[in-house]
Design an enzyme around this catalytic site. Sequence first.
Site, PDB file in Angstrom:
ATOM      1  N   GLY B 266       0.706  -1.246  -0.085  1.00  0.00           N
ATOM      2  CA  GLY B 266       0.051   0.121  -0.131  1.00  0.00           C
ATOM      3  C   GLY B 266       1.074   1.265  -0.089  1.00  0.00           C
ATOM      4  O   GLY B 266       2.093   1.116  -0.380  1.00  0.00           O
ATOM      5  N   GLY B 268       1.676   5.513   1.929  1.00  0.00           N
ATOM      6  CA  GLY B 268       1.606   6.238   3.036  1.00  0.00           C
ATOM      7  C   GLY B 268       2.279   5.650   4.347  1.00  0.00           C
ATOM      8  O   GLY B 268       3.190   4.702   4.089  1.00  0.00           O
ATOM      9  N   GLU B 290       3.316   0.141  -6.135  1.00  0.00           N
ATOM     10  CA  GLU B 290       2.905   1.003  -7.041  1.00  0.00           C
ATOM     11  C   GLU B 290       4.306   2.074  -6.523  1.00  0.00           C
ATOM     12  O   GLU B 290       5.347   1.901  -6.614  1.00  0.00           O
ATOM     13  CB  GLU B 290       1.543   1.617  -6.865  1.00  0.00           C
ATOM     14  CG  GLU B 290       1.283   2.886  -7.542  1.00  0.00           C
ATOM     15  CD  GLU B 290       0.131   3.688  -6.909  1.00  0.00           C
ATOM     16  OE1 GLU B 290      -1.135   3.289  -7.485  1.00  0.00           O
ATOM     17  OE2 GLU B 290       0.044   4.390  -5.957  1.00  0.00           O
ATOM     18  N   ASN B 381      -8.448  11.611  -0.286  1.00  0.00           N
ATOM     19  CA  ASN B 381      -7.189  10.957  -1.089  1.00  0.00           C
ATOM     20  C   ASN B 381      -7.684  10.406  -2.602  1.00  0.00           C
ATOM     21  O   ASN B 381      -8.743  10.307  -2.574  1.00  0.00           O
ATOM     22  CB  ASN B 381      -6.911   9.516  -0.129  1.00  0.00           C
ATOM     23  CG  ASN B 381      -6.004   9.434   0.708  1.00  0.00           C
ATOM     24  OD1 ASN B 381      -5.046  10.440   0.727  1.00  0.00           O
ATOM     25  ND2 ASN B 381      -6.066   8.848   1.888  1.00  0.00           N
ATOM     26  N   GLY B 385      -3.540   2.861  -5.925  1.00  0.00           N
ATOM     27  CA  GLY B 385      -3.392   1.617  -6.534  1.00  0.00           C
ATOM     28  C   GLY B 385      -4.591   0.690  -6.270  1.00  0.00           C
ATOM     29  O   GLY B 385      -4.684  -0.522  -6.753  1.00  0.00           O
TER      30      GLY B 385
END
Lengths: 491, 491
Positions: B266, B268, B290, B381, B385
Amino acid sequence: MVMDRVKCGLLDGLVMDASDAVRRLVPRVGTIATGGMSGVAVPKEFPRALADYVGEVGGFSLTLLTGGATSAAYEDALSRIPNAVRARYPYLSGGLYKELANRGSLSFFDYGLNKFNKLVRRGFIKVDLAVFEATAVMDDCGVVPSISLDAVPSFIQGADKVVIEVNESKPVLEGLHDTYSPGDGEVIPIRNVTDRVGGARIMLPREKIGAVIITNAGEGVTKSYKPPARVESEIAEKAVEFMAEEAGRGFFGRLREAGRLVMQPGGGPLASALADAVQGSGLSLGVWAETLPVKWTELIGGPINGISASALYALPGEEPRLDKFLGDYRDFVGRVVIRGQEVSNNPEVIQRLGVISIQQALEVDIYGNANISHIGGDVYNGVGGSVDFAPSASLLIIALPSTTSDGLVSRIVPATGHVDVPEHYVDVVVTEQGVADLRGLPPRDRARAIIENCAHPRFRDGLLKYYEAVVERRGGHEPYDLGLAGKWLND
Amino acid sequence: MVMDRVKCGLLDGLVMDASDAVRRLVPRVGTIATGGMSGVAVPKEFPRALADYVGEVGGFSLTLLTGGATSAAYEDALSRIPNAVRARYPYLSGGLYKELANRGSLSFFDYGLNKFNKLVRRGFIKVDLAVFEATAVMDDCGVVPSISLDAVPSFIQGADKVVIEVNESKPVLEGLHDTYSPGDGEVIPIRNVTDRVGGARIMLPREKIGAVIITNAGEGVTKSYKPPARVESEIAEKAVEFMAEEAGRGFFGRLREAGRLVMQPGGGPLASALADAVQGSGLSLGVWAETLPVKWTELIGGPINGISASALYALPGEEPRLDKFLGDYRDFVGRVVIRGQEVSNNPEVIQRLGVISIQQALEVDIYGNANISHIGGDVYNGVGGSVDFAPSASLLIIALPSTTSDGLVSRIVPATGHVDVPEHYVDVVVTEQGVADLRGLPPRDRARAIIENCAHPRFRDGLLKYYEAVVERRGGHEPYDLGLAGKWLND
């Protein structure tokens, strides 16, 4: 004992009545997977024998997997033993079990078929017994499948034991199938709609075969779908007109010039109406489908240059067309390929072929989020191919009538209680009212485009009023209010 | 004129100041695409010069495309000319333009990146000018990219003219990139995380190059993400523990034994916390991501055996780690590959590699539908992905804190106002409270599993009360009531 349709000597002694097969092979607690989809190629003898045996002996707790929508005969048989059935996946077409799922007393979850096949093949959903219809077992013990391949390759790989139901009412459909099943980590080497990259017969280890049943029962009358109505014809015409425009320029124009335009016409009555609409469109198309009305095969040589599908089925009233296809199947070898769902619904191939996907929905919200499966909290349809095709299609068209058939309820709604296909994937919405091309539009413009072009005139003002109220009261990039939306739906 | 970083003689005469480039190349009405993602590799000189010029001359109407989250410097510059900007895609990280999108006065839509890249590459979103950061132009005129490749290959293919901003503050990062961009209809021949199937340099036609700008500006301080908090560490530990259990048996056990376990952590702060959690897990993993925090590269040789990402970035406070990676980049050639988004986010490769995807969400409803992007109607946000990874991951884990950081609002909700990832794709939900393994569960059991395992104890009773009320009042397979859900959220 060598029989006409079971030529493999190794299977001597395994040919038996369905009642014997059931008695020998059905576990007290376990999972039974039956092939077949859209009502076709569902085993004919086994379900009845299963219901007889389980009803008589008692004390069973079974999970039932199916390849898709079953037959009326399957549901009739199984409806005699609801207490023996703990769970069903991945699709419920109707009848008692849908009622039970909606009451919350049957364990049911509606998987996308690519994922479902992988869960079975990889052993996350264990299968004790797989049962599928075939049209012959040849000298080399290779099995020639029936008119649907659906989840059969995955069921066989996942199963401890397999029952083959050889159906003599159909011809030996040799050459129609590509029985290839993807291996983990492999490239799926398909580059064209009719590429065949696996064998025409299913080769399965002798020790997996638990029984061979012979039957001569034909397909019953289809109950899975309604025949297309006038509104579906209007939607289909608008969708095809839009496709034809797209094919006149740019990316889709280049695909057209290269003879590589490929579409997936969704399922049910709309898929049938689309078959009528593509005639006279001037388009030449390949069809890469999940399940497909058999009437599409009649367009080969006309607007359709090749077909891949996981099943070919008849809509109500179109049963003679299926019989005709079966009689003439040799003419279609090389131009029609029947594949397993893990190939037909595979994002890798859908993306590579640039499939234009037309998906039917129950309702669409004003931003383009589509509900394919639920009415209120009740499961109505399976999600079918939508969750597999939507993310990887080159163009996703959501097609639906603007209202329910009685005209009383708008299918364009402020908010849906269930989102199966989120707005991110949705390019175009089509109703009999018109077309909303959403590409490049921000949410507020999507809302106006959908309300103005797709909503029924009777509901347009109400939707606009809701939309303007949430813009004013709530604001934001994609304004909504669950309370107001709920109120709108109840009014 | 041959310079240290621009060795290609053909570009003589094209090296110029950003202000000259802007004056020569920016159209009055048109689309400008800038590379960069997660705040890194965003052009440094061009945005400032663009804002100066457009502000001075006036009368512009521009669409701005970006590779992802931009830099603070980019947003600062562009915030001087809001009236000249008509639309932005596909991601807004914050600042004035997010405000404008939420007011409805900026055209913005949040595409999944695989789709966005295709829309650009296929000409559905036309690009007049593409601008991207590079670290050198070599003798053969091949361009060595910067620390992000994001949408650059697609922008270049779609653009009429290209501006290369050569950044001398970074080393020449030759060998880190695979600049391969998928061709329509092609197999993407990647079979392993670190496979390179295209060149290390971008080769672009001389006539497309409009200008080369030289800069020495470093990356600013990251503002795109917060650093990980304690709650993210707890979530990460639970998620990794779950993965490790899965890797102990069955399908994932076989992948582990073959050295083929691959995860996507993921974005962040959670991605940063996961990097800490995989240490000591005993797992050996490839990472197919990603955008990825650069600290993951420090785990190579430890729990991580290879990395593919579309960008490597620093979280706040981790900027020195990015500098260190840049200094030592030669050690990572062959073990870290930076790719374009149409490869990193491609369902074909995600599926083939069997990626375990961990996606952060803002909220999850009791059935597992995830909202990644919106708070109320406001975009918060980008979907990042999630819409690309969710449908094709071998295991999808949605990870989030059970409440907002002040503890006042539950992130487990009766219904979300926005669904980005529908329940069909979601296998597991993880919060700091625990893990709900949803595989094989029907909706009502999913609800109980999520409420009991994942909701914060303070909200558990309220959620159960809502759930029991809708079961009683509405019933159905997946009971809900938009009005009640709206009321629950407002209370």
